[in-house]
Write an enzyme that holds these catalytic residues in place. Structure first.
Site, PDB file in Angstrom:
ATOM      1  N   HIS A  55     -45.169 -35.087  15.344  1.00  0.00           N
ATOM      2  CA  HIS A  55     -45.032 -34.295  16.425  1.00  0.00           C
ATOM      3  C   HIS A  55     -43.950 -34.631  17.711  1.00  0.00           C
ATOM      4  O   HIS A  55     -44.380 -35.485  18.500  1.00  0.00           O
ATOM      5  CB  HIS A  55     -46.545 -34.333  17.072  1.00  0.00           C
ATOM      6  CG  HIS A  55     -46.785 -33.076  17.918  1.00  0.00           C
ATOM      7  ND1 HIS A  55     -48.022 -32.731  18.036  1.00  0.00           N
ATOM      8  CD2 HIS A  55     -45.943 -32.328  19.002  1.00  0.00           C
ATOM      9  CE1 HIS A  55     -47.943 -31.644  19.025  1.00  0.00           C
ATOM     10  NE2 HIS A  55     -46.527 -31.491  19.436  1.00  0.00           N
ATOM     11  N   PHE A  58     -37.390 -32.544  20.059  1.00  0.00           N
ATOM     12  CA  PHE A  58     -36.140 -33.029  20.373  1.00  0.00           C
ATOM     13  C   PHE A  58     -35.240 -32.070  20.917  1.00  0.00           C
ATOM     14  O   PHE A  58     -34.109 -32.295  21.078  1.00  0.00           O
ATOM     15  CB  PHE A  58     -35.468 -33.660  19.082  1.00  0.00           C
ATOM     16  CG  PHE A  58     -36.038 -35.047  18.638  1.00  0.00           C
ATOM     17  CD1 PHE A  58     -36.829 -35.612  19.490  1.00  0.00           C
ATOM     18  CD2 PHE A  58     -35.594 -35.728  17.602  1.00  0.00           C
ATOM     19  CE1 PHE A  58     -37.547 -36.868  19.146  1.00  0.00           C
ATOM     20  CE2 PHE A  58     -36.037 -37.024  17.184  1.00  0.00           C
ATOM     21  CZ  PHE A  58     -37.026 -37.576  17.968  1.00  0.00           C
ATOM     22  N   ARG A  59     -35.592 -30.793  21.114  1.00  0.00           N
ATOM     23  CA  ARG A  59     -35.051 -29.690  21.824  1.00  0.00           C
ATOM     24  C   ARG A  59     -33.495 -29.226  21.516  1.00  0.00           C
ATOM     25  O   ARG A  59     -32.699 -28.763  21.975  1.00  0.00           O
ATOM     26  CB  ARG A  59     -34.515 -30.291  23.218  1.00  0.00           C
ATOM     27  CG  ARG A  59     -35.819 -30.829  23.923  1.00  0.00           C
ATOM     28  CD  ARG A  59     -36.675 -30.000  24.323  1.00  0.00           C
ATOM     29  NE  ARG A  59     -37.894 -30.447  25.074  1.00  0.00           N
ATOM     30  CZ  ARG A  59     -39.077 -30.251  25.338  1.00  0.00           C
ATOM     31  NH1 ARG A  59     -39.578 -29.158  24.394  1.00  0.00           N
ATOM     32  NH2 ARG A  59     -40.011 -30.657  26.165  1.00  0.00           N
ATOM     33  N   LYS A 137     -46.549 -24.240  13.136  1.00  0.00           N
ATOM     34  CA  LYS A 137     -47.024 -24.762  14.426  1.00  0.00           C
ATOM     35  C   LYS A 137     -47.483 -23.459  14.850  1.00  0.00           C
ATOM     36  O   LYS A 137     -46.879 -22.324  14.921  1.00  0.00           O
ATOM     37  CB  LYS A 137     -45.874 -25.158  15.567  1.00  0.00           C
ATOM     38  CG  LYS A 137     -46.365 -25.436  16.863  1.00  0.00           C
ATOM     39  CD  LYS A 137     -47.462 -26.590  16.796  1.00  0.00           C
ATOM     40  CE  LYS A 137     -47.861 -27.129  18.471  1.00  0.00           C
ATOM     41  NZ  LYS A 137     -46.910 -27.848  19.064  1.00  0.00           N
ATOM     42  N   HIS A 170     -51.727 -26.100  18.459  1.00  0.00           N
ATOM     43  CA  HIS A 170     -51.747 -26.350  19.807  1.00  0.00           C
ATOM     44  C   HIS A 170     -53.119 -25.553  20.387  1.00  0.00           C
ATOM     45  O   HIS A 170     -53.063 -24.443  20.732  1.00  0.00           O
ATOM     46  CB  HIS A 170     -50.793 -25.860  20.794  1.00  0.00           C
ATOM     47  CG  HIS A 170     -50.821 -26.229  21.991  1.00  0.00           C
ATOM     48  ND1 HIS A 170     -49.980 -27.155  22.847  1.00  0.00           N
ATOM     49  CD2 HIS A 170     -51.722 -25.759  23.300  1.00  0.00           C
ATOM     50  CE1 HIS A 170     -50.117 -27.469  23.935  1.00  0.00           C
ATOM     51  NE2 HIS A 170     -51.495 -26.762  24.229  1.00  0.00           N
ATOM     52  N   HIS A 218     -52.854 -32.904  19.245  1.00  0.00           N
ATOM     53  CA  HIS A 218     -52.988 -33.793  20.530  1.00  0.00           C
ATOM     54  C   HIS A 218     -54.675 -33.470  21.093  1.00  0.00           C
ATOM     55  O   HIS A 218     -54.530 -33.046  22.214  1.00  0.00           O
ATOM     56  CB  HIS A 218     -52.119 -33.485  21.325  1.00  0.00           C
ATOM     57  CG  HIS A 218     -51.497 -32.089  21.560  1.00  0.00           C
ATOM     58  ND1 HIS A 218     -52.269 -31.134  21.587  1.00  0.00           N
ATOM     59  CD2 HIS A 218     -50.297 -31.687  21.521  1.00  0.00           C
ATOM     60  CE1 HIS A 218     -51.399 -30.060  21.648  1.00  0.00           C
ATOM     61  NE2 HIS A 218     -50.238 -30.148  21.437  1.00  0.00           N
ATOM     62  N   ASP A 280     -46.145 -36.622  20.404  1.00  0.00           N
ATOM     63  CA  ASP A 280     -45.798 -35.533  21.208  1.00  0.00           C
ATOM     64  C   ASP A 280     -44.686 -35.676  22.126  1.00  0.00           C
ATOM     65  O   ASP A 280     -44.743 -35.228  23.394  1.00  0.00           O
ATOM     66  CB  ASP A 280     -47.061 -34.757  21.823  1.00  0.00           C
ATOM     67  CG  ASP A 280     -46.919 -33.605  22.282  1.00  0.00           C
ATOM     68  OD1 ASP A 280     -45.897 -32.606  22.033  1.00  0.00           O
ATOM     69  OD2 ASP A 280     -47.779 -32.976  23.045  1.00  0.00           O
ATOM     70  N   HIS A 284     -38.099 -33.922  29.457  1.00  0.00           N
ATOM     71  CA  HIS A 284     -37.505 -32.907  30.286  1.00  0.00           C
ATOM     72  C   HIS A 284     -36.694 -33.732  31.329  1.00  0.00           C
ATOM     73  O   HIS A 284     -36.557 -35.019  31.475  1.00  0.00           O
ATOM     74  CB  HIS A 284     -38.634 -32.498  31.011  1.00  0.00           C
ATOM     75  CG  HIS A 284     -39.814 -31.594  30.132  1.00  0.00           C
ATOM     76  ND1 HIS A 284     -39.268 -30.261  29.686  1.00  0.00           N
ATOM     77  CD2 HIS A 284     -40.893 -31.726  29.696  1.00  0.00           C
ATOM     78  CE1 HIS A 284     -40.275 -29.524  29.014  1.00  0.00           C
ATOM     79  NE2 HIS A 284     -41.178 -30.727  29.020  1.00  0.00           N
TER      80      HIS A 284
END
Ligand code: DOR
Ligand code: ZN
Length: 419
Positions: A55, A58-59, A137, A170, A218, A280, A284
């Site tokens: 999880h 990495f954007r 997901k 989630h 999570h 997770d 940012h």
């Protein structure tokens, strides 16, 4: 004869043993007590199977000022993780094969560690989900770049129930989250804005979908769950709470909880009640995190997940077998990738650990694009050597500049691994 033989004190069959482990084509081909004469690489400390983190965010592509696959995967390797599974909430969410293909092409040229990719299930895209997806997901509540899935019709529910690969939920309930709007100035407010009850409701509906390989993502609270789903926990929910960390760098979904809840969750983890430990990793920029109310949610963690826990093992707080089972073995088994164990036929992925080398985490030395971590100053043990498919990727705490990362196909024990 194997291509390479690693010698050292391997954790094999639940005890440390001086062994020679031969590697052929990246896989373990023999395990012996004596030298078989091939090229030998000596690993000087305790040798463990290296980490699998199912999880991470990495954007890449889309938000590479936050992270990209190069910086994310290098961070992973420094932290003893050699395989990651990347989430689909990119700027353009990964919900069909064109986007999947584009992402796979982009990140394949950048990843230093092995990786798989999730697709996002939105209830309507079953027929356009790429077959190479490692898993699905599902966002029951909204989060970064992700709208909640909303009401699913019967057909969509059936698709989910029949999916053969892992489905990670989630589990915060969107209706419950909407009824809890408040001004947030600190982590306590964020906890109250997205309370445990919303997560409990989300977990309940996640379980009601009866996915074959369901995973509750999570989990941040300790209420008992009655389900055959696997439960994933994170170092931040286990070790941090809304009293210990108050600023926006601790803002995450689901939120850090109060001390009592955190301690119960940690107690459960230490006694082996949860199956998977993931980071997770949610990077940012400083701009995204400028003020609490508008700050994006997410904490970095791919590089610190294992080092934090190795320190708990050293201090006899955490049993080594529980760490390996949750951070390495079960993640590997869940995605069926032929990784995560020191056994013949498995990928030769190791980390070498000097348990006497404890350091204070200095966030400036982390390898993410933005390195601010709520674990700054915590005691950690970083691996001295990391091996990916028989290649030394970290040598005496330093990255070897060669790139060994490749896409791993979930299922079939990784036999379809591509380069
Ligand atoms: O805190 C979070 N950050 N929760 C999520 O669900 C998404 C993640 C992110 O992408 O930053
Ligand atoms: Zn996430």
């Amino acid at each position: 004869m194997p291509d390479t033989v690693f010698s050292g004190r391997f954790y094999y069959k639940q005890k440390f043993q001086e062994l020679y482990v031969g590697v052929t084509d990246g896989k373990i081909s023999e395990i012996t007590k004596s030298n078989t004469g091939a090229k030998i690489i000596y690993l000087p400390y305790a040798v463990l199977p290296s980490g699998i983190d199912i999880h991470v965010h990495f954007r890449d592509p889309g938000e590479t000022s936050k992270e990209d696959f190069k910086s994310g995967s290098i961070s992973a390797i420094y932290g003893g993780t050699t395989t990651v599974f990347d989430m689909p909430n990119n700027l353009v969410p990964v919900s069909d094969y064109d986007v999947f293909e584009n992402k796979l092409n982009a990140v394949s040229t950048r990843s230093f560690c092995d990786f798989g990719l999730y697709s996002l299930y939105n209830g309507k895209n079953k027929d356009v989900i790429d077959k190479r997806s490692s898993g699905l997901k599902v966002y029951l509540g909204g989060s970064t770049n992700a709208l909640p899935i909303g009401e699913m019709d019967k057909v969509a529910k059936e698709h989910l129930a029949n999916w053969e690969k892992p489905v990670l939920f989630h589990s915060e309930d969107s209706a419950c989250l909407k009824s809890n709007t408040r001004l947030e100035k600190n982590c306590r407010d964020h906890n109250l804005a997205r309370p445990v009850e919303c997560e409990e409701a989300g977990v309940k509906s996640a379980i009601s979908f009866a996915a074959r390989k369901g995973i509750i993502g999570h989990l941040s609270h300790s209420s008992p769950l009655d389900s055959n789903y696997k439960v994933e926990v994170t170092p931040h929910h286990l070790l941090l709470n809304d009293d210990k960390i108050t600023d926006q760098w601790g803002k995450v979904n689901p939120p850090l909880r109060d001390r009592a809840t955190q301690e119960q969750l940690l107690g459960n983890y230490l006694s082996g009640k949860y199956q998977i430990l993931s980071s997770d990793h949610g990077p940012h920029t400083e701009e995204d995190k400028a003020d609490f109310q508008h700050a994006a949610s997410g904490i970095i963690g791919v590089e610190t997940r294992i080092p934090l826990m190795l320190n708990l093992v050293k201090n006899k707080i955490l049993n080594l077998d529980i760490l390996l089972s949750t951070a390495v073995i079960t993640p590997g088994e869940t995605f069926d990738i032929g990784k995560g164990q020191i056994e013949i036929g498995y990928s030769a992925d190791f980390m070498c650990v000097d348990f006497s080398n404890v350091s204070r985490l200095n966030q400036e030395k982390l390898h993410s694009k933005v390195t601010i971590s709520p674990f700054n100053g915590f005691d950690v043990i970083f691996p001295s050597h990391v091996v990916i498919s028989g290649n030394v990727a970290i040598d005496q705490y330093e990255l070897v500049e060669e790139r060994f990362g490749k896409f791993v196909q979930a299922g079939d024990q990784g036999k379809k691994t591509e380069t």
